[in-house]
Design a protein around this motif. Structure first.
Motif, PDB file in Angstrom:
ATOM      1  N   THR A   1      -4.605   7.780  -2.248  1.00  0.00           N
ATOM      2  CA  THR A   1      -4.582   6.909  -3.420  1.00  0.00           C
ATOM      3  C   THR A   1      -4.922   5.488  -2.998  1.00  0.00           C
ATOM      4  O   THR A   1      -4.792   5.118  -1.828  1.00  0.00           O
ATOM      5  N   GLY A   2      -5.324   4.704  -3.954  1.00  0.00           N
ATOM      6  CA  GLY A   2      -5.634   3.306  -3.675  1.00  0.00           C
ATOM      7  C   GLY A   2      -4.421   2.523  -3.212  1.00  0.00           C
ATOM      8  O   GLY A   2      -4.522   1.653  -2.344  1.00  0.00           O
ATOM      9  N   ALA A   3      -3.265   2.835  -3.787  1.00  0.00           N
ATOM     10  CA  ALA A   3      -2.039   2.144  -3.381  1.00  0.00           C
ATOM     11  C   ALA A   3      -1.691   2.464  -1.931  1.00  0.00           C
ATOM     12  O   ALA A   3      -1.273   1.573  -1.175  1.00  0.00           O
ATOM     13  N   GLY A   4      -1.865   3.705  -1.529  1.00  0.00           N
ATOM     14  CA  GLY A   4      -1.594   4.080  -0.143  1.00  0.00           C
ATOM     15  C   GLY A   4      -2.521   3.380   0.834  1.00  0.00           C
ATOM     16  O   GLY A   4      -2.092   2.914   1.891  1.00  0.00           O
ATOM     17  N   VAL A   5      -3.791   3.290   0.477  1.00  0.00           N
ATOM     18  CA  VAL A   5      -4.760   2.596   1.334  1.00  0.00           C
ATOM     19  C   VAL A   5      -4.395   1.115   1.440  1.00  0.00           C
ATOM     20  O   VAL A   5      -4.448   0.526   2.524  1.00  0.00           O
ATOM     21  N   ALA A   6      -3.982   0.511   0.326  1.00  0.00           N
ATOM     22  CA  ALA A   6      -3.604  -0.904   0.334  1.00  0.00           C
ATOM     23  C   ALA A   6      -2.355  -1.141   1.184  1.00  0.00           C
ATOM     24  O   ALA A   6      -2.285  -2.121   1.938  1.00  0.00           O
ATOM     25  N   VAL A   7      -1.380  -0.262   1.077  1.00  0.00           N
ATOM     26  CA  VAL A   7      -0.164  -0.398   1.885  1.00  0.00           C
ATOM     27  C   VAL A   7      -0.494  -0.252   3.372  1.00  0.00           C
ATOM     28  O   VAL A   7      -0.012  -1.032   4.203  1.00  0.00           O
ATOM     29  N   GLY A   8      -1.295   0.735   3.718  1.00  0.00           N
ATOM     30  CA  GLY A   8      -1.699   0.905   5.114  1.00  0.00           C
ATOM     31  C   GLY A   8      -2.485  -0.283   5.633  1.00  0.00           C
ATOM     32  O   GLY A   8      -2.291  -0.723   6.769  1.00  0.00           O
ATOM     33  N   GLY A   9      -3.361  -0.820   4.800  1.00  0.00           N
ATOM     34  CA  GLY A   9      -4.132  -1.989   5.206  1.00  0.00           C
ATOM     35  C   GLY A   9      -3.264  -3.222   5.405  1.00  0.00           C
ATOM     36  O   GLY A   9      -3.441  -3.969   6.369  1.00  0.00           O
ATOM     37  N   ALA A  10      -2.306  -3.415   4.516  1.00  0.00           N
ATOM     38  CA  ALA A  10      -1.400  -4.565   4.650  1.00  0.00           C
ATOM     39  C   ALA A  10      -0.518  -4.432   5.887  1.00  0.00           C
ATOM     40  O   ALA A  10      -0.298  -5.405   6.618  1.00  0.00           O
ATOM     41  N   ALA A  11      -0.031  -3.224   6.135  1.00  0.00           N
ATOM     42  CA  ALA A  11       0.812  -3.006   7.315  1.00  0.00           C
ATOM     43  C   ALA A  11       0.016  -3.216   8.603  1.00  0.00           C
ATOM     44  O   ALA A  11       0.508  -3.840   9.556  1.00  0.00           O
ATOM     45  N   ALA A  12      -1.198  -2.710   8.642  1.00  0.00           N
ATOM     46  CA  ALA A  12      -2.026  -2.873   9.842  1.00  0.00           C
ATOM     47  C   ALA A  12      -2.422  -4.335  10.038  1.00  0.00           C
ATOM     48  O   ALA A  12      -2.484  -4.810  11.178  1.00  0.00           O
ATOM     49  N   THR A  13      -2.662  -5.057   8.956  1.00  0.00           N
ATOM     50  CA  THR A  13      -2.985  -6.480   9.067  1.00  0.00           C
ATOM     51  C   THR A  13      -1.824  -7.243   9.683  1.00  0.00           C
ATOM     52  O   THR A  13      -2.006  -8.057  10.597  1.00  0.00           O
ATOM     53  N   ALA A  14      -0.617  -6.997   9.187  1.00  0.00           N
ATOM     54  CA  ALA A  14       0.561  -7.667   9.742  1.00  0.00           C
ATOM     55  C   ALA A  14       0.773  -7.277  11.202  1.00  0.00           C
ATOM     56  O   ALA A  14       1.101  -8.130  12.043  1.00  0.00           O
ATOM     57  N   TRP A  15       0.579  -6.008  11.520  1.00  0.00           N
ATOM     58  CA  TRP A  15       0.761  -5.504  12.884  1.00  0.00           C
ATOM     59  C   TRP A  15      -0.213  -6.191  13.844  1.00  0.00           C
ATOM     60  O   TRP A  15       0.180  -6.671  14.902  1.00  0.00           O
ATOM     61  N   LEU A  16      -1.489  -6.234  13.481  1.00  0.00           N
ATOM     62  CA  LEU A  16      -2.487  -6.851  14.345  1.00  0.00           C
ATOM     63  C   LEU A  16      -2.275  -8.357  14.451  1.00  0.00           C
ATOM     64  O   LEU A  16      -2.486  -8.954  15.518  1.00  0.00           O
ATOM     65  N   LEU A  17      -1.847  -8.977  13.372  1.00  0.00           N
ATOM     66  CA  LEU A  17      -1.593 -10.418  13.393  1.00  0.00           C
ATOM     67  C   LEU A  17      -0.442 -10.745  14.333  1.00  0.00           C
ATOM     68  O   LEU A  17      -0.536 -11.684  15.136  1.00  0.00           O
ATOM     69  N   LEU A  18       0.638  -9.976  14.241  1.00  0.00           N
ATOM     70  CA  LEU A  18       1.779 -10.234  15.119  1.00  0.00           C
ATOM     71  C   LEU A  18       1.422 -10.035  16.587  1.00  0.00           C
ATOM     72  O   LEU A  18       1.813 -10.842  17.439  1.00  0.00           O
ATOM     73  N   PHE A  19       0.677  -9.004  16.898  1.00  0.00           N
ATOM     74  CA  PHE A  19       0.281  -8.784  18.285  1.00  0.00           C
ATOM     75  C   PHE A  19      -0.751  -9.816  18.725  1.00  0.00           C
ATOM     76  O   PHE A  19      -0.731 -10.256  19.875  1.00  0.00           O
TER      77      PHE A  19
END
Length: 112
Positions: free
Chosen positions: A26-44
């Protein structure tokens, strides 16, 4: 005597089963995964104090994110896995571009 139906206009449910995916993308799932990965990569990425540190932290974080995406594809939400994979590829591309610009401007390979 009634005539046998020709099958052109079926009167009952289909004779073969209909399969549904248990975790549809779903679009919501893709958006949640994208937001989580963005935060993850930003923190690292913020852990790196130089271009080489940023690049290596981003490679490590992206590898861990892809492992999580593989687990999600296997037994979880595939939409979240797609979002993670897309953003991770984008993050790796940004890190590669930064390394290339630093290499081109300084003439020295920044990762060693």
């Amino acid at each position: 005597m009634p005539r046998a139906p020709s099958g052109l206009f079926p009167s009952g449910p289909p004779s073969r089963p209909t399969y549904r995916e248990p975790h549809p993308v779903t679009g919501a799932g893709v958006a949640v995964g994208g937001a989580a990965a963005t935060a993850w990569l930003l923190l690292f990425g913020l852990l790196g104090r130089s271009v080489s540190g940023y690049a290596w932290w981003t490679v490590l974080a992206g590898g861990l994110a892809w492992l999580a995406a593989l687990l999600l594809v296997r037994s979880g939400d595939r939409g979240v896995a797609v979002g993670i994979a897309i953003v991770t590829a984008g993050g790796w591309s940004i890190a590669a571009a930064i390394v290339a610009v630093r290499w081109a401007s300084g003439g020295d390979w920044p990762l060693w």
